[in-house]
Design an enzyme around this catalytic site. Structure first.
Site, mmCIF file in Angstrom:
data_model
loop_
_atom_site.group_PDB
_atom_site.id
_atom_site.type_symbol
_atom_site.label_atom_id
_atom_site.label_comp_id
_atom_site.label_asym_id
_atom_site.label_seq_id
_atom_site.Cartn_x
_atom_site.Cartn_y
_atom_site.Cartn_z
ATOM 1 N N CYS A 77 0.970 -1.318 0.085
ATOM 2 C CA CYS A 77 -0.012 -0.008 -0.069
ATOM 3 C C CYS A 77 0.773 1.377 -0.185
ATOM 4 C CB CYS A 77 -0.963 0.023 1.066
ATOM 5 S SG CYS A 77 -1.714 -1.639 1.476
ATOM 6 N N HIS A 95 -5.832 1.650 5.399
ATOM 7 C CA HIS A 95 -6.304 0.870 4.419
ATOM 8 C C HIS A 95 -7.225 -0.261 5.059
ATOM 9 C CE1 HIS A 95 -7.358 -1.608 0.772
ATOM 10 N NE2 HIS A 95 -6.240 -2.291 0.940
ATOM 11 N N HIS A 97 -9.892 -3.481 4.460
ATOM 12 C CA HIS A 97 -10.934 -4.713 3.624
ATOM 13 C C HIS A 97 -12.113 -4.595 4.236
ATOM 14 C CE1 HIS A 97 -6.805 -6.567 1.782
ATOM 15 N NE2 HIS A 97 -7.194 -5.101 1.643
ATOM 16 N N GLU A 118 -26.550 12.034 9.735
ATOM 17 C CA GLU A 118 -25.660 12.773 10.922
ATOM 18 C C GLU A 118 -24.346 12.427 10.979
ATOM 19 O OE1 GLU A 118 -26.725 15.366 12.773
ATOM 20 O OE2 GLU A 118 -25.157 15.388 14.354
ATOM 21 N N HIS A 168 -12.701 -4.753 -3.063
ATOM 22 C CA HIS A 168 -11.365 -4.752 -2.224
ATOM 23 C C HIS A 168 -11.416 -4.045 -1.044
ATOM 24 C CE1 HIS A 168 -6.706 -3.934 -2.551
ATOM 25 N NE2 HIS A 168 -7.071 -3.850 -1.508
HETATM 26 ZN ZN LIG Z 1 -5.801 -4.398 0.162
#
Ligand SMILES: [Zn+2]
Length: 219
Positions: A77, A95, A97, A118, A168
């Protein structure tokens, strides 16, 4: 924060996110920026068992400055984290999943649009009446190949604090780690509720009809 405090914080956040189901099965990741350095959790390791000494430190071009002992790999990443640091001056990126994020990418095409919930107020730059728009990019076989389309989406949607990746997950950032954590929680909640709204026959992008009525009465 000291380097050690940042390292300990990343481990703590990984455990929190693991309990949310966001980084299970060694997936997902997190990076916190300190000036011109990025602390990054390694790839392919059990995120809930990370130790402070397991992290990588890179510069903002992705050159590794410090690496853990052993043969850990820096997160795939990394180019995506660096894109948010560079293009948005983010202080942290995570990140996940998350199932809520993945399901949203199946329910919606180019972007998710949500109005009048809200929790939208938890996303920086958004008030209750502002539509929340989250772009969706297509997945690639290798995570680092997402970087170009993530950069394009960040530039095409200047208000967004997150980009969804089809089938993903989601990348979420903030000006610092507290904002990134809040954003991650708010986006996940909102994506989950948007799906439940659809299932119940509501369009999550439609304005609250009661809100328009209230505005009419106020005039
Ligand atoms: Zn990923």
């Amino acid at each position: 924060m000291t380097d050690q405090e940042i390292r300990e914080l990343i481990c703590e956040l990984c455990r929190l996110f693991y309990r949310q189901g966001w980084v299970s099965g060694t997936g997902g990741g997190i990076s916190i920026r300190d000036g011109d350095r990025a602390f990054i959790a390694p790839s392919g390791v059990q995120k809930e068992r990370l130790s402070p000494e397991d992290l990588f430190v890179s510069d903002l071009k992705g050159n590794v400055l410090q690496e853990p002992a052993g043969n850990a790999c820096i997160s795939a990443c990394t180019p995506l984290f660096l894109a948010a640091f560079e293009l948005r001056d983010a202080g942290a990126v995570m990140h996940s999943h998350s199932a809520n994020a993945v399901m949203a990418t199946l329910r919606f095409q180019e972007r998710v649009e949500i109005r009048h919930l809200e929790m939208i107020k938890g996303i920086e730059g958004h008030g209750y009446d502002d539509p929340l728009v989250i772009p969706i990019i297509e997945n690639t076989a290798h995570e680092h190949d997402l970087a170009d389309s993530l950069r394009d989406a960040i530039q095409a949607y200047p208000r967004t604090q997150a980009v969804l990746v089809r089938r993903h997950g989601i990348y979420v950032w903030g000006r610092d780690w507290t904002a990134a954590k809040r954003h991650a929680e708010c986006y996940d909640y909102l994506l989950g509720v948007a799906g439940q709204m659809q299932d119940a026959g509501f369009d999550p992008s439609a304005p609250d009809p009661g809100r328009e009525f209230a505005a009419d009465n106020a005039q």
